[in-house]
Enzyme design. Structure first.
Site, PDB file in Angstrom:
ATOM      1  N   ASP A 263      -4.657   4.569   7.669  1.00 55.86           N
ATOM      2  CA  ASP A 263      -4.544   4.394   8.003  1.00 55.86           C
ATOM      3  C   ASP A 263      -3.585   4.723   9.922  1.00 55.86           C
ATOM      4  O   ASP A 263      -4.162   5.893  10.221  1.00 55.86           O
ATOM      5  CB  ASP A 263      -2.873   4.006   7.672  1.00 55.86           C
ATOM      6  CG  ASP A 263      -1.470   4.687   7.376  1.00 55.86           C
ATOM      7  OD1 ASP A 263      -2.892   5.574   7.637  1.00 55.86           O
ATOM      8  OD2 ASP A 263      -0.666   4.863   7.372  1.00 55.86           O
ATOM      9  N   GLU A 266      -2.888   7.817   9.655  1.00 54.26           N
ATOM     10  CA  GLU A 266      -3.337   9.295   8.891  1.00 54.26           C
ATOM     11  C   GLU A 266      -3.285   9.489   7.587  1.00 54.26           C
ATOM     12  O   GLU A 266      -2.936  10.948   7.590  1.00 54.26           O
ATOM     13  CB  GLU A 266      -3.787   9.905   9.673  1.00 54.26           C
ATOM     14  CG  GLU A 266      -3.466   9.446  11.688  1.00 54.26           C
ATOM     15  CD  GLU A 266      -4.642  10.564  12.594  1.00 54.26           C
ATOM     16  OE1 GLU A 266      -4.074  11.959  12.089  1.00 54.26           O
ATOM     17  OE2 GLU A 266      -5.859  10.765  12.486  1.00 54.26           O
TER      18      GLU A 266
END
Length: 564
Positions: A263, A266
């Site tokens: 995402d 991270e």
């Protein structure tokens, strides 16, 4: 970054030590140096500098002789005056993080910070989100240095992006997955350390930014720019052969949109609502862009992918909880059990006016109804995300209590309720804080709603009623009003209630903007986070994304939202 020793060193302690007679002579010179640094250093230092765990002298002096007073003066001047000065400062600070000395032209460093945390890198996603704002500033000719100066920044960014696309990275090469690479050094070479790979949001955001730029060029003078666009940006060749920056990005995300990736924070390897929203917008824009350049085959393919994404998006709705989940197929989400995340709000903002993208398409091409910014499900989801963090951060109760907040109460908002990242790149488990860019995203959401509803009937129903009850216009403690809204109400353009609701939305957005004003550095500086207890700076200083978020929120407040 504040150390533990620095946190323990309160301003009261510093004041007390300075007042001792035995220390007066020893610290007299420091006060003079502090006066000079308070006046000069904020404009030339890239970040706060401390020695032996002691706060910077200009911070000490500014606090002792006027820093806090300066904040109070800003509050008394009113929000409009602060926004006016902050707009100028935010733009200048953002530009300082583009192509700083020692980096490639077009490099966007996430922050000047090189230690704890080290953000002296360029992230594909962050850079694209920043340049979406830069392109808007160019289109609107908002740079005081002139439109040509902004144009040169954009060209440098395009050239740097083309260079990074062609690097062999841990994620692969140009045609073998490398476009999902996350992080690059400031010379354009890939970061090869361990990281959350791939991240597929970057190419979609970059394609949107560059298409926006190129469409404006072609509108202004097609004969001048068409050959360049067809050569370097979109060459209409298939994925295996293309050399075009945007063509490669669009083909990549069209291929991998349904695959799991990390995402935007991270952290989570899953399928993400944010990615779906910004990829959907890239596909719609890509279809129109391909048609403009004569590539009807790709145009149809992008439109088909957009339809598939749109149909898939319905899976994110959690009927039992009553909101849109941020991720699917994430496995055991012990660290995000609520599945609520400000990333979802950012997805609504950066996907822009999806209704306009869909208008004119047949039902077969448009797919299922998408939950765009302004839909009932978007409203109740934003409310749940914000409220999930209302009581998590003690500073919200301490500085913004409901008893004093009045209508349109605002508060600090972080990434997600269960967050443990405190901005220190070394520590895995700390305690999460409110973020400037997250608080600004929620402010912008309200400002964008004003633009969305301005010429539309506002329909309140059972699903959206909780959202409207908390904006400060209706009385949530009135059983009569609650029942009235739940029964369904329509407020058409021209009705007093319609105008009053729009005003309440603006005040709600302003309430979140005031939180940012109150927590900003006295000279306008925006860090990554502010402390959950006392509001002190946390994380990376002068985060480029924070400044970009302020600039887009400010434009939305000005009734000229970006990314439409």
């Amino acid at each position: 970054m504040q150390t533990n020793a620095l946190k323990d060193l309160s301003w009261t302690t510093v004041s007390r030590n300075l007042s001792k007679p035995s220390n007066a002579r020893a610290l007299y010179s420091a006060l003079i140096a502090g006066a000079l640094s308070a006046a000069i250093l904020p404009s030339i230092l890239p970040s706060r500098i401390s020695f032996f765990g002691i706060p910077p002298l200009h911070d000490i002096f500014a606090h002792l002789v006027g820093g806090q007073e300066h904040r109070e003066k800003l509050r008394k001047r009113g929000l409009d005056k602060w926004i006016e000065s902050e707009r100028e400062y935010a733009w200048k600070r953002l530009l300082k993080n583009i192509s700083p000395e020692g980096t490639d032209p077009g490099c966007v460093v996430a922050s000047p910070s090189k230690k704890d945390p080290d953000y002296w890198y360029q992230w594909t996603r962050d850079s694209a989100m920043v340049f979406k704002v830069v392109v808007e500033y160019w289109k609107r000719d908002l740079n005081p240095a002139g439109k040509q100066a902004t144009f040169e920044y954009i060209i440098d960014y395009i050239n740097e992006s083309r260079n990074m696309q062609r690097m062999d990275t841990p994620s692969g090469g140009f045609k073998s997955g490398g476009l999902g690479e996350v992080k690059y050094n400031t010379d354009g070479t890939p970061y090869t350390g361990s990281w959350g790979r791939p991240q597929n949001d970057g190419p979609a955001l970059r394609a949107s930014a560059v298409m926006d730029f190129c469409n404006e060029l072609l509108d202004e003078d097609s004969s001048k720019w068409l050959d360049w666009v067809k050569l370097d940006i979109y060459d209409s060749l298939p994925y295996e052969k293309t050399e075009g920056l945007v063509k490669a990005d669009l083909d990549y995300v069209a291929k991998v949109w349904h695959e799991k990736c990390f995402d935007l924070w991270e952290e989570v390897d899953a399928i993400h609502h944010f990615n779906m929203m910004i990829t959907l917008r890239a596909m719609y824009d890509g279809s129109k862009f391909a048609t403009r350049l004569g590539d009807t085959e790709s145009s149809k393919r992008y439109l088909q992918v957009a339809k598939e994404i749109q149909d898939y998006l319905s899976k994110f709705w959690d009927e039992e909880r009553g909101y849109i989940q941020t991720s699917l197929e994430a496995g055991d989400q012990k660290n995000k059990s609520s599945n609520l995340d400000t990333a979802t709000v950012l997805g609504f903002l950066h996907s822009g006016d999806l209704q306009a993208c869909i208008s004119g398409l047949s039902k077969q091409d448009a797919g299922e109804n998408v939950e765009y910014l302004g839909s009932d499900k978007s409203l109740v989801t934003q409310m749940n995300i914000a409220e999930s963090m209302r009581h998590v951060f003690p500073i919200n109760e301490r500085w913004y209590p409901k008893s004093k907040g009045g209508k349109g109460l605002g508060f600090g908002i972080g990434r997600y309720r269960e967050d443990v990242y405190d901005g220190d790149g070394k520590r895995k488990n700390g305690t999460g804080n409110p973020w400037y860019l997250c608080t600004l995203a929620h402010a912008e959401f309200y400002y964008r709603l004003i633009h969305y509803f301005k010429n539309k009937t506002i329909v309140v129903n059972t699903l959206s009623a909780p959202f409207f009850l908390q904006i400060g216009y209706f009385n949530p403690n009135s059983q009569t009003e609650v029942e009235l809204l739940n029964a369904g109400q329509k407020y058409t353009v021209g009705m007093k209630e319609h105008e009053d609701i729009l005003n309440a939305l603006r005040e709600k957005g302003d309430a979140f903007m005031r939180v940012v004003r109150d927590q900003a550095k006295w000279n306008g500086g925006l860090w990554e986070q502010f402390h959950r207890l006392d509001g002190g700076e946390m994380g990376a200083p002068h985060l480029t994304w924070s400044y970009a978020s302020f600039l887009s929120a400010e434009q939305a407040r000005n009734s000229t939202p970006m990314f439409q």
